[in-house]
Scaffold this active site. Structure first.
Site, PDB file in Angstrom:
ATOM      1  N   ARG A  31     -12.804   6.285   9.567  1.00  0.00           N
ATOM      2  CA  ARG A  31     -14.235   6.456   9.860  1.00  0.00           C
ATOM      3  C   ARG A  31     -14.917   5.108   9.997  1.00  0.00           C
ATOM      4  O   ARG A  31     -15.670   4.874  10.929  1.00  0.00           O
ATOM      5  CB  ARG A  31     -14.897   7.273   8.744  1.00  0.00           C
ATOM      6  CG  ARG A  31     -14.541   8.738   8.868  1.00  0.00           C
ATOM      7  CD  ARG A  31     -15.246   9.616   7.856  1.00  0.00           C
ATOM      8  NE  ARG A  31     -14.616  10.932   7.867  1.00  0.00           N
ATOM      9  CZ  ARG A  31     -14.563  11.771   6.832  1.00  0.00           C
ATOM     10  NH1 ARG A  31     -15.108  11.428   5.688  1.00  0.00           N
ATOM     11  NH2 ARG A  31     -13.974  12.945   6.946  1.00  0.00           N
ATOM     12  N   ARG A 104       0.322  -8.590   0.174  1.00  0.00           N
ATOM     13  CA  ARG A 104       1.179  -7.460  -0.161  1.00  0.00           C
ATOM     14  C   ARG A 104       2.492  -7.915  -0.794  1.00  0.00           C
ATOM     15  O   ARG A 104       3.184  -7.117  -1.449  1.00  0.00           O
ATOM     16  CB  ARG A 104       1.487  -6.629   1.087  1.00  0.00           C
ATOM     17  CG  ARG A 104       2.614  -7.166   1.950  1.00  0.00           C
ATOM     18  CD  ARG A 104       2.771  -6.422   3.234  1.00  0.00           C
ATOM     19  NE  ARG A 104       4.031  -6.716   3.879  1.00  0.00           N
ATOM     20  CZ  ARG A 104       4.349  -7.866   4.465  1.00  0.00           C
ATOM     21  NH1 ARG A 104       3.476  -8.868   4.487  1.00  0.00           N
ATOM     22  NH2 ARG A 104       5.533  -8.036   5.024  1.00  0.00           N
TER      23      ARG A 104
END
Lengths: 148, 148, 148
Positions: A31, A104
Site C-alpha cells: 500500500r 540482513r
C-alpha cells in the site's frame, strides 16, 4: 507425550505468528509504495521487504521440520530454546533487510548457525535412537558407564 | 512410538541436509556468476540452478507432510524407503537441471511418481484407520479372514 | 493417539491432493499459453494462475503446521472442520484468481480468517497445556467448578 512437547508447540505458534507479522508488513508495504498484486517489483524499499518475507517463508518449513525432529529425537527443552533464538534472529533479519541489504547479513548468519545446531541435535538424536532400536546398544548409557 | 518412526526421522534429516546443500549451491552460483541478492536474474546457468532450488524448496513441505502421513497411518518402513527414493530423485533433478533444462525432466517425473505412491499409501492408511475408528470395521483383518 | 488424529490425517491428505491439483493446473496453463520453464512471465491469464498456485504453496506449510498444533493441543475435531473450510476457501481462491485479480479477494479473506481461528485454538491449547504442566493448574477444570 503432549506435556514434553508443549515448549515445541509454543515455539511453533510463535513462528506462525511471526510469519503472519511478516505477511502483514508486505501488505502494508504494497500500500505504502503502491505495488499491486500480482506485481512483485517496485522501489528498492519495497523489494527488500518483499524478499525478506519470501526468504523467511522459504525457510519456515525447514525450521519447523528440524525443530520437531530435534525436539522429539534429542531434547524438547534445548530445541525450544534454539527455536526461540532462531525466531529472534529472523525478526532482526527482517528489520535489518527492510533498512538495507547489508543489514540482513549478521542476523542471517546467526539464524543459519542456529539451524545447524538443530540439525546437529537431530543427527545425534536419530543416530542414538537407531543404535538403540536396531543394534540394541544404548550409547548414552555406555558412555555414562565408561565415564563414572 | 519413537522407535517405529526413527526411519522417518532419518529421512527427514537427510531431506533437510539436501535442502541445505541446494541452498549452498545457489550461494556458490551467485558468487560464480556475480548475481547479488535481491536480484534473481542472470545467465541461464545461474537461473537453472536458482529455479532447481526454488522448485525443490516448494515441494519440500509437501514431501515431509506426505512422508509422515504415510509413515504414521500406513507403514513407516515402506514410507522411509519411498522417502529415500524421492530424495535421490531430487538430487538427480538438481544436477540434471544445472546442466540443461532437458536434464531435469526424467528425475522430475521419477520424484513425482514416488510422491504419488506416498499419497496412495496415505490414502489407504487414513481410510483403514477411519473404518476402524468410526465404523468399528477392521478391513485388514476381514481381508485376512476372507483369504485364509 | 492415532485414532484421535485420523481426521487431521484426512484433512492433511486432502490438502496435499489440492496442492497437486493446483500444480497440474499450472502445467496445463503453461501448455495452453506456451510459457516454457524456467520462465514465469506470460499473458495475465497465465500469471494469475501461476501466482494463485505460488500463494497457496507459500501458505501450505503454515496451514499444515497450525492445523496440527491446534489439533494436538486443542481439539482434533474442531481443527479438522476448520481445515476443511480452509481447503474449500483455497479452492475458491484459486478459481476466483484464475478468472480475475478481484475474484481472489473474498475467498482470500475467508481463508485468512479460518487460519486466525486455528491460531487462536492453538494459542488456547498451548496455554492451557503450559498451565497444567508447569503451574500444575488445570484451568478448564477450575472454570468448570466455578460455573457449576
Amino acid at each position: 507425550m503432549l506435556d514434553e512437547v508443549v515448549g515445541l508447540g509454543a515455539v511453533t505458534m510463535l513462528g506462525v505468528l511471526e510469519q503472519a507479522y511478516f505477511s502483514l508488513q508486505v501488505i502494508h508495504a504494497r500500500r505504502k509504495y503502491k505495488v499491486s498484486p500480482p506485481s512483485t517489483s517496485g522501489p528498492p524499499e519495497f523489494e527488500r521487504i518483499f524478499r525478506a518475507q519470501a526468504n523467511c517463508s522459504e525457510y519456515f518449513p525447514i525450521f519447523i521440520t528440524i525443530l520437531w525432529t530435534s525436539g522429539v529425537f534429542f531434547s524438547p527443552g534445548l530445541s525450544s530454546v534454539c527455536g526461540l533464538l532462531y525466531l529472534y534472529g529472523r525478526l532482526r533479519y527482517f528489520w535489518g533487510y527492510a533498512e538495507s541489504a547489508q543489514g540482513r547479513l549478521a542476523p542471517l548468519y546467526f539464524s543459519a548457525k542456529v539451524l545447524w545446531v538443530l540439525i546437529g541435535f537431530s543427527a545425534v538424536g536419530v543416530f542414538l535412537t537407531f543404535c538403540r532400536v536396531y543394534l540394541d546398544v544404548d550409547l548414552l548409557q555406555q558412555l555414562g558407564s565408561a565415564l563414572f
